[in-house]
Structure formats: C-alpha cells, structure tokens
Motif scaffolding. Structure first.
Motif, PDB file in Angstrom:
ATOM      1  N   VAL A 156      -3.618 -11.886  -3.382  1.00 17.83           N
ATOM      2  CA  VAL A 156      -3.835 -10.487  -4.798  1.00 17.83           C
ATOM      3  C   VAL A 156      -4.079  -9.657  -4.023  1.00 17.83           C
ATOM      4  CG1 VAL A 156      -4.379  -9.515  -6.811  1.00 17.83           C
ATOM      5  CG2 VAL A 156      -3.258 -11.658  -7.060  1.00 17.83           C
ATOM      6  N   LEU A 157      -5.388  -9.636  -3.787  1.00 19.75           N
ATOM      7  CA  LEU A 157      -6.640  -9.063  -2.429  1.00 19.75           C
ATOM      8  C   LEU A 157      -5.720  -8.040  -1.983  1.00 19.75           C
ATOM      9  CD1 LEU A 157      -9.821  -9.478  -2.599  1.00 19.75           C
ATOM     10  CD2 LEU A 157      -9.059  -8.084  -4.273  1.00 19.75           C
ATOM     11  N   VAL A 158      -4.255  -9.112  -0.511  1.00 21.93           N
ATOM     12  CA  VAL A 158      -3.632  -8.347   0.544  1.00 21.93           C
ATOM     13  C   VAL A 158      -3.144  -7.331   0.279  1.00 21.93           C
ATOM     14  CG1 VAL A 158      -2.126  -9.492   2.345  1.00 21.93           C
ATOM     15  CG2 VAL A 158      -4.051 -10.682   1.736  1.00 21.93           C
ATOM     16  N   PHE A 159      -1.681  -7.867  -0.833  1.00 23.37           N
ATOM     17  CA  PHE A 159      -1.176  -7.030  -1.530  1.00 23.37           C
ATOM     18  C   PHE A 159      -1.781  -5.793  -1.579  1.00 23.37           C
ATOM     19  CE2 PHE A 159       1.573  -5.726  -5.705  1.00 23.37           C
ATOM     20  CZ  PHE A 159       2.909  -4.977  -4.490  1.00 23.37           C
ATOM     21  N   THR A 160      -2.777  -5.638  -2.541  1.00 23.81           N
ATOM     22  CA  THR A 160      -3.735  -4.567  -2.882  1.00 23.81           C
ATOM     23  C   THR A 160      -4.047  -3.748  -2.042  1.00 23.81           C
ATOM     24  OG1 THR A 160      -4.650  -6.078  -4.939  1.00 23.81           O
ATOM     25  CG2 THR A 160      -5.785  -3.387  -4.024  1.00 23.81           C
ATOM     26  N   ALA A 161      -3.880  -4.501  -0.549  1.00 29.96           N
ATOM     27  CA  ALA A 161      -4.345  -3.094   0.624  1.00 29.96           C
ATOM     28  C   ALA A 161      -3.258  -2.443   1.033  1.00 29.96           C
ATOM     29  CB  ALA A 161      -5.329  -4.274   1.853  1.00 29.96           C
ATOM     30  N   VAL A 162      -1.898  -3.262   0.925  1.00 30.52           N
ATOM     31  CA  VAL A 162      -0.951  -2.614   1.298  1.00 30.52           C
ATOM     32  C   VAL A 162      -0.382  -1.565   0.148  1.00 30.52           C
ATOM     33  CG1 VAL A 162       2.124  -3.309   1.430  1.00 30.52           C
ATOM     34  CG2 VAL A 162       0.531  -5.291   2.364  1.00 30.52           C
ATOM     35  N   LEU A 163      -1.073  -1.647  -0.897  1.00 32.33           N
ATOM     36  CA  LEU A 163      -0.597  -0.772  -1.898  1.00 32.33           C
ATOM     37  C   LEU A 163      -1.763   0.742  -1.843  1.00 32.33           C
ATOM     38  CD1 LEU A 163      -0.390  -2.106  -5.123  1.00 32.33           C
ATOM     39  CD2 LEU A 163       1.748  -1.175  -4.239  1.00 32.33           C
ATOM     40  N   THR A 164      -2.796   0.052  -1.547  1.00 32.32           N
ATOM     41  CA  THR A 164      -3.928   1.238  -0.718  1.00 32.32           C
ATOM     42  C   THR A 164      -3.668   2.113   0.383  1.00 32.32           C
ATOM     43  OG1 THR A 164      -5.328  -0.311  -1.532  1.00 32.32           O
ATOM     44  CG2 THR A 164      -6.160   1.670  -0.336  1.00 32.32           C
ATOM     45  N   SER A 165      -2.836   1.549   1.427  1.00 33.25           N
ATOM     46  CA  SER A 165      -2.284   1.807   2.396  1.00 33.25           C
ATOM     47  C   SER A 165      -0.983   3.025   2.116  1.00 33.25           C
ATOM     48  CB  SER A 165      -1.379   1.000   4.208  1.00 33.25           C
ATOM     49  OG  SER A 165      -2.813   0.205   3.917  1.00 33.25           O
ATOM     50  N   PHE A 166      -0.582   2.494   0.913  1.00 31.65           N
ATOM     51  CA  PHE A 166       0.414   3.115   0.945  1.00 31.65           C
ATOM     52  C   PHE A 166       0.824   4.807   0.104  1.00 31.65           C
ATOM     53  CE2 PHE A 166       3.882   4.452  -2.699  1.00 31.65           C
ATOM     54  CZ  PHE A 166       5.087   4.665  -2.107  1.00 31.65           C
ATOM     55  N   TYR A 167      -0.512   4.306  -0.392  1.00 27.03           N
ATOM     56  CA  TYR A 167      -0.650   5.680  -1.480  1.00 27.03           C
ATOM     57  C   TYR A 167      -1.798   6.107  -0.562  1.00 27.03           C
ATOM     58  CZ  TYR A 167      -5.011   3.152  -3.627  1.00 27.03           C
ATOM     59  OH  TYR A 167      -5.908   2.690  -3.620  1.00 27.03           O
ATOM     60  N   MET A 168      -2.237   6.279   0.143  1.00 28.81           N
ATOM     61  CA  MET A 168      -2.913   7.175   0.878  1.00 28.81           C
ATOM     62  C   MET A 168      -3.034   7.735   1.655  1.00 28.81           C
ATOM     63  SD  MET A 168      -6.161   6.848  -0.594  1.00 28.81           S
ATOM     64  CE  MET A 168      -6.555   7.799   0.364  1.00 28.81           C
ATOM     65  N   VAL A 169      -1.412   6.854   2.771  1.00 27.12           N
ATOM     66  CA  VAL A 169      -0.387   7.906   3.733  1.00 27.12           C
ATOM     67  C   VAL A 169       0.340   8.657   2.962  1.00 27.12           C
ATOM     68  CG1 VAL A 169       0.967   7.654   5.342  1.00 27.12           C
ATOM     69  CG2 VAL A 169      -1.543   6.021   5.235  1.00 27.12           C
ATOM     70  N   ARG A 170       0.688   8.801   0.943  1.00 24.58           N
ATOM     71  CA  ARG A 170       1.097   9.315   0.867  1.00 24.58           C
ATOM     72  C   ARG A 170       0.560  10.294   0.528  1.00 24.58           C
ATOM     73  NH1 ARG A 170       0.832   9.214  -4.827  1.00 24.58           N
ATOM     74  NH2 ARG A 170       3.126  10.338  -6.212  1.00 24.58           N
ATOM     75  N   LEU A 171      -0.647  10.411   0.430  1.00 24.43           N
ATOM     76  CA  LEU A 171      -1.872  11.576  -0.710  1.00 24.43           C
ATOM     77  C   LEU A 171      -1.670  12.540   0.889  1.00 24.43           C
ATOM     78  CD1 LEU A 171      -3.724  12.893  -1.681  1.00 24.43           C
ATOM     79  CD2 LEU A 171      -4.927  11.482  -1.317  1.00 24.43           C
ATOM     80  N   TRP A 172      -2.729  11.353   1.738  1.00 22.44           N
ATOM     81  CA  TRP A 172      -2.687  12.592   3.333  1.00 22.44           C
ATOM     82  C   TRP A 172      -1.271  13.112   3.313  1.00 22.44           C
ATOM     83  CZ3 TRP A 172      -0.401  11.546   8.364  1.00 22.44           C
ATOM     84  CH2 TRP A 172      -1.036  11.642   9.341  1.00 22.44           C
ATOM     85  N   LYS A 173      -0.127  12.414   3.623  1.00 21.45           N
ATOM     86  CA  LYS A 173       1.087  13.004   4.707  1.00 21.45           C
ATOM     87  C   LYS A 173       1.403  14.540   3.296  1.00 21.45           C
ATOM     88  CE  LYS A 173       6.035  12.411   5.889  1.00 21.45           C
ATOM     89  NZ  LYS A 173       6.660  11.592   5.890  1.00 21.45           N
ATOM     90  N   LEU A 174       1.711  13.965   1.915  1.00 18.41           N
ATOM     91  CA  LEU A 174       2.045  15.462   0.907  1.00 18.41           C
ATOM     92  C   LEU A 174       1.658  16.624   0.786  1.00 18.41           C
ATOM     93  CD1 LEU A 174       3.379  13.571  -2.182  1.00 18.41           C
ATOM     94  CD2 LEU A 174       4.410  14.432  -0.435  1.00 18.41           C
ATOM     95  N   THR A 175      -0.180  15.984   1.248  1.00 15.11           N
ATOM     96  CA  THR A 175      -1.221  17.148   1.226  1.00 15.11           C
ATOM     97  C   THR A 175      -1.353  17.961   2.287  1.00 15.11           C
ATOM     98  OG1 THR A 175      -2.505  15.541  -0.351  1.00 15.11           O
ATOM     99  CG2 THR A 175      -3.660  18.139   0.920  1.00 15.11           C
ATOM    100  N   PHE A 176      -1.557  17.005   3.979  1.00 14.25           N
ATOM    101  CA  PHE A 176      -1.692  18.166   4.754  1.00 14.25           C
ATOM    102  C   PHE A 176      -1.296  18.429   5.804  1.00 14.25           C
ATOM    103  CE2 PHE A 176      -5.437  15.884   3.459  1.00 14.25           C
ATOM    104  CZ  PHE A 176      -6.627  17.025   4.372  1.00 14.25           C
ATOM    105  N   LEU A 177       0.276  17.293   5.598  1.00 15.88           N
ATOM    106  CA  LEU A 177       1.719  18.090   6.813  1.00 15.88           C
ATOM    107  C   LEU A 177       2.494  18.738   6.430  1.00 15.88           C
ATOM    108  CD1 LEU A 177       1.798  14.329   8.522  1.00 15.88           C
ATOM    109  CD2 LEU A 177       0.404  15.824   8.948  1.00 15.88           C
ATOM    110  N   GLY A 178       3.889  18.776   7.444  1.00 19.28           N
ATOM    111  CA  GLY A 178       5.757  19.957   6.497  1.00 19.28           C
ATOM    112  C   GLY A 178       4.776  21.381   6.822  1.00 19.28           C
ATOM    113  N   THR A 179       5.421  21.680   5.558  1.00 23.51           N
ATOM    114  CA  THR A 179       5.547  23.219   5.361  1.00 23.51           C
ATOM    115  C   THR A 179       4.684  23.307   3.807  1.00 23.51           C
ATOM    116  OG1 THR A 179       7.310  23.965   4.654  1.00 23.51           O
ATOM    117  CG2 THR A 179       7.068  23.507   7.386  1.00 23.51           C
TER     118      THR A 179
END
Length: 629
Positions: A425-448
């Motif tokens: 369960v904790l490993v799957f949670t870690a996958v989700l953590t990477s997913f939503y944190m990189v989602r946040l980082w990309k949508l906030t800082f990258l692109g235009t």
C-alpha cells in the motif's frame, strides 16, 4: 558545572519568550503593526538560536515541580529535554523562524498584521510547551493551547465566511479527538498512578491487557485529531483558508506533527494490538489522501492532501515498530518505529514547509491566484521560487540522495520487514505521490502562462525568497544523519539499515516508484485549461472526487439528520420534564402550599371560626373511628 546550569536556565527563556511577545502585542501593540512584527520575529530568532545552541551542547536533563495537589492526587509541571525533544525543538525553531521572516513580506499590507504575529508567537509558545512537557497532562494543556492558536490563525481573515467556517471546523474536529485523549490520560493515571513519561517507562508491564490496550488507543485519539488521520482528517484541507505561512508552520511542519511526536513520547505504553490499529490507520490515511490529491486544482489543497498522506506514512512507521522485552521483563517498543517516524517528520518538515512557502510565493506573485490550471510559465517569471520548489518536489517524490529519499526508504524497509501488505500500500501511495506532485510542478511552472495573473507574475522580495533558500538547503542535506552530531543519535541510530537483498529491493522499488509516477504525470498532463485525467477517464476522476467528498457528506448528514434531531429531542425533554415538571412543577407545588397557608391567615374572625369548626369535626371523626388514615 556552571556551564551546565547556564544551559538548563536557557529552557525557561525558550518557553517564555514567545509568550512575552504575544502578551506585549495583545496588550500594547495591536495598532503598531510593524513593531509587533519585529518583536515576534525577534522572539522566533531567539528561539531558533537557543534551540540549536542547546541541542549541540549534548546536554540532556529533566525536572519539575508539583503544581496542584488534591489529597493523594497530584499534578506536576516539568521539562523533559532528551534527544527526542532536542530534535523537535530544533524543527519548531528553524521552521518557525522561516515562517516568521516569510510572513513579513507575505502580509506586509495586511490590516491585522499585529494580530497575526501575536497569534504566531502564541502558537510558538504552545508548541514548545508540548515539546518540553515531562508528563501527559502538561502536554494536554499545551495541546489545547495549540488548538486555540490554530483556530485564531486559520480564521485570521475572519471577514471571509469560508475562513471563519474552516477555523470552527478545525477547532471542533480536534475536540472530538481530544476527548478521547483526555479519557486516556485519566485512565492512565488510574491504572498507573502517574502520567510522567520517565515514571511510566520505569513501571514496566504490570497491568491487565484491557488497561494496556485501551490506554494507548485512547491517547492515540488525540493524534488522530491533531495529525488529521482518518476519520478526523476533514479539517486539514479546509484549513488552507488561512494565510499560506500559517499553512507552512501549522499544517506542514509542527502542529500536525505533534500527534506523531506524542506517539513517540508514549511508546512505553504500546502493546501489539494498539500498534496494529495505529499502523493500519496511518496506512489507510496515506493512500486515501494521495488519491484525493490527484484531482485537486488549488495549489494549497494539493499540498494539504500531500501532508495528510505523509502524516499517514509517519503514523504507519510508528505502528510498524515491533515489540521486544528488555532484561527486566518489560515490553518496550523497539526504537526503529520511533526513529523512522521522527526521521520522516524531520525531513518532511523541511521540504513541505519549503513547498508551502513556495506556493505562497507563487500566490503572491500571481496576485492571489491559486488554481494551478490558471498558472503556467512561472519558471521564467519566478526562477528562484521555481528552483527551490523543484528541490522540494524532488525530495518528496524520493529522488535519490535528497532528504525524502532516506526517510521514506526507512519506512519502506520497516514495512518490507514487518508487513508486506502495508509495504504494498505504501509503495502504491509513493507512486501517487510522484504523480500528483509532478503534476502540480508541471502545471504551475512549465509551459506558457494560461491567465493574466501568471502572465504578470513576479518574484517576491528578500523576506519571501531567503526562507526558501534555507529550506531548500535543508531539503537536500536533511537526510544525512551525520549532520546531527551527538544531538539526535538516540533517535536515529536505531533505524534498521537495509542489508543485502533488502537494500537492493528498497532502492530499486523507490527508483521505479519515482520514475513511474513522474513519467505518468509528465506524459498525461499537458499545459491546458482542463484536467487531462478528467477528460481521458471521467469515471475514475468522478470516483476520486466522490471519495474526497465522502467524509464531509457523512458528517453533514450526521450533524443535520441525527445530531441536530437528537439535540431537538433532548431540548424538548428538558423543557417538558426538567424545566417543566421538575423545576416549574416543584415551584408550582410550593406555590399551592403557600396559597393554602395564606388562606389560613386572612385576618378574618369568621374564617378562623370556620377553620376551628372544621378541625374540631376532623378530630371528632378520627376519635370515633369514623375517619381512618
């Protein structure tokens, strides 16, 4: 000897300085905003300096005095300064100072700045009291003061209905957990005759299982409320209505971590049944919060659910600590659980405070825009915030050799060694953590830029950026326990090190987890106005939203349909029976007796004759047997 005494004397200063600052602000400086801010920041700086200085002396001590005695019942106030307290005090001091400095810029034009900084100082006083308390009752006193301080700070902008409601929700929800906490304190004193941490450790395992199981679980209720574990997690996301620096101090690094710290303090009371409940509570909270974070658009709400998930990691780590019997036959929690929980608490305090303050810098630069789908392109607009926030994201997703990598691996190793289901369960949670944190980082800082606010975003001043740099450095080096010479060895040295194949499994798992979660986010989310997950999998997205709202809906139904109606029934019974029959009925009966008595004393001779004749007839009837009682 003189040096030791001088260092011990420092402790009352650490506790009293923020209280004095809060008192000065509340009594004399409510309209002198800048002076109030300076006094509060100076107090925080002194706390940080004294905490670091005292910690690196290697000095450890405890002592107190009797505060209240009622017969054989006595309550004491005292200080217990050991490795655990040294670690937590440094976290409070360092993060607290960063938040105070950041607040100078973030709330520079706030009309109630003095009240805000007074609340921060009051919170620092309360949190330090929890850290230094040598018994559970004293901890509970400061525990409630922390709740009161958070109520003031969450509702700082009380003219906003949402902020006012969030403050009340946080306060009431925590009272539910604190009721169980108080019952646990009472039961602990009844069963053991003491609530002093050192004395409890010396008692050993002397009592029936019903006592030793119920006590830690009741005390754990306090941690469930303060550290926002299921089912009392509902207050933390709403608490994001408060100022962002408050979110960094209270909801990332200190107050919410108080529950984990309390568990580590009462580890001597643990039994296998209690540890099992604690372990699964933390595990379920971790996966639940991670699933909820995936659908959030508000930058602070993503970080709030991330905090919930990481707190679940810490609680699960404590629950994964196995039990052992010492040479005197006492059952003790192996310090591996305590060490892993406190290790992750430490690193999380650094990188999550960094990201919360980084989100504050983003919100400030984007003119208070908080929707990540209305941002974008901020890497060029706010390069320093982008660089430091990137370090925070890398740390939380477990990038090798950053702070979060080491502390997360310690927890995963404990799970791998003790419970494979929790590990999965904790490993799957870690996958989700990477997913939503990189989602946040990309949508906030990258692109235009995707809005007018992000188009005109700008970097803040020194007070906004300097704390980010310091916390970014700590997020890089915080996982290397060698930077804590003599100070925290008692906490960290018993974290089990992965050996052989286990080491390879954990390292490989962490690396795969980070790459899978990050890769999915980078592939799925293109800078766009709408959520790609919602577009491509609307059913899954709707299910996650429903999961997020489920607890609030249950509580709303309970309050409106059950609690309110039960309260109306009790009010009806109170009005009819208590107020009506018992109180008004007795009053009416007394009134009738008084009316009768007044009728006997009307001052009319004819009436007296009639009453005399009536009494004589009654006496005659009784004497002749015509009237029998």
């Amino acid at each position: 000897m003189e040096t030791t005494v001088n260092h011990i004397v420092v402790v009352p200063y650490i506790l009293m300085e923020p209280l004095i600052a809060a008192a000065l602000i509340a009594l004399f400086l409510r309209r002198r905003h800048n002076i109030a801010a300076v006094i509060s920041v100076l107090a925080a700086a002194l706390i940080c300096f004294r905490a670091l200085k005292l910690a690196f002396t290697g000095l450890r001590f405890e002592g107190g005095f009797e505060w209240l005695r009622l017969g054989d019942f006595a309550l004491s106030l005292g200080v217990k300064y050991d490795d655990l307290a040294a670690l937590m005090l440094v976290i409070v001091g360092v993060v607290g100072l960063c938040v105070h400095v950041f607040s100078l810029g973030y709330l520079s034009h706030d009309h109630a700045k003095a009240r805000y900084f007074g609340g921060l100082s009051m919170f620092m006083f309360s949190m330090i009291g929890i850290v230094l308390a040598d018994n559970i009752f004293m901890m509970f006193i400061f525990w409630e003061l922390v709740g009161f301080s958070s109520y003031l700070l969450i509702g700082h902008w009380h003219e906003k209905q949402s902020a006012s409601d969030a403050a009340k929700k946080a306060f009431i929800t925590n009272r539910v957990g604190d009721f169980g906490f108080l019952l646990g304190i009472i039961w602990c004193y009844y069963a053991n005759g003491t609530v002093n941490f050192t004395e409890l450790a010396a008692l050993g395992d002397k009592h029936a299982l019903v006592f030793s199981t119920a006590i830690p679980l009741l005390l754990f209720c306090g941690a469930v409320g303060k550290s926002a574990q299921l089912p009392l997690q509902v207050w933390l996301p709403d608490a994001m209505e408060g100022p962002t620096p408050v979110s960094a101090l209270i909801h990332a690094a200190t107050m919410v971590a108080a529950g984990v710290y309390m568990l580590c303090r009462i580890n001597v009371l643990m039994v296998p049944q209690a540890l099992n409940v604690i372990m699964w509570t933390g595990t379920v909270t971790a996966i639940y919060a991670a699933l909820c974070a995936v659908t959030q658009r508000d930058i602070k709400k993503v970080l709030a659910y991330s905090t919930l998930s990481q707190l679940g990691y810490m609680v699960a780590a404590f629950g994964l600590g196995s039990l052992a019997t010492d040479q005197e036959g006492r059952t003790m929690v192996v310090a591996a659980g305590v060490g892993a929980a406190m290790f992750h608490l430490t690193t999380h305090a650094f990188f999550k405070a960094l990201m919360f303050l980084g989100s504050g810098s983003v919100i400030h630069g984007c003119h208070h825009e908080q929707d990540i789908f209305k941002m974008g392109g901020l890497a060029k607009k706010m390069p320093l915030t982008f660089a430091t926030f990137t370090i925070g994201v890398a740390a939380i997703i477990g990038m090798p050799f950053l702070a979060g990598f080491f502390s997360k691996d310690a927890i995963l190793y404990l799970a791998y060694a003790n419970n494979r289901a929790v590990f999965a369960v904790l490993v799957f949670t870690a996958v989700l953590t990477s997913f939503y944190m990189v989602r946040l980082w990309k949508l906030t800082f990258l692109g235009t830029p995707r809005s007018e606010a992000s188009e005109h975003a700008h970097e803040g001043g020194l007070t906004l950026t300097a704390p980010l740099v310091l916390l970014a450095v700590l997020s890089v080096i915080g996982g290397y326990t060698g930077i804590y010479p003599k100070v925290f060895n008692g906490v960290f040295e018993l974290i089990p090190e992965a050996h052989g194949s286990a080491h390879t499994v954990i390292f490989a798992t962490s690396l795969v987890v980070m790459l899978v979660g990050s890769g999915l986010a980078l592939t799925l989310y293109n800078p766009a106005v709408t959520d790609s997950l919602e577009q491509k999998s609307p059913g899954l997205f709707a299910a996650l939203v429903a999961l997020k709202n489920s607890f609030d809906r249950v509580y709303d139904y309970y309050v409106a349909k059950i609690q309110q109606r039960f309260a109306m029934l009790l009010n009806f019974l109170e009005q009819i029976f208590l107020a009506g029959v018992i109180i008004r009925g007795l009053a009416g009966l007394v009134g009738l007796v008084g009316l009768g008595a007044r009728a006997l004393h009307v001052g009319n001779l004819n009436a007296y004759v009639y009453w005399f004749l009536f009494g004589a007839v009654l006496l005659w009837a009784y004497a002749t047997g015509a009237l029998a009682f």
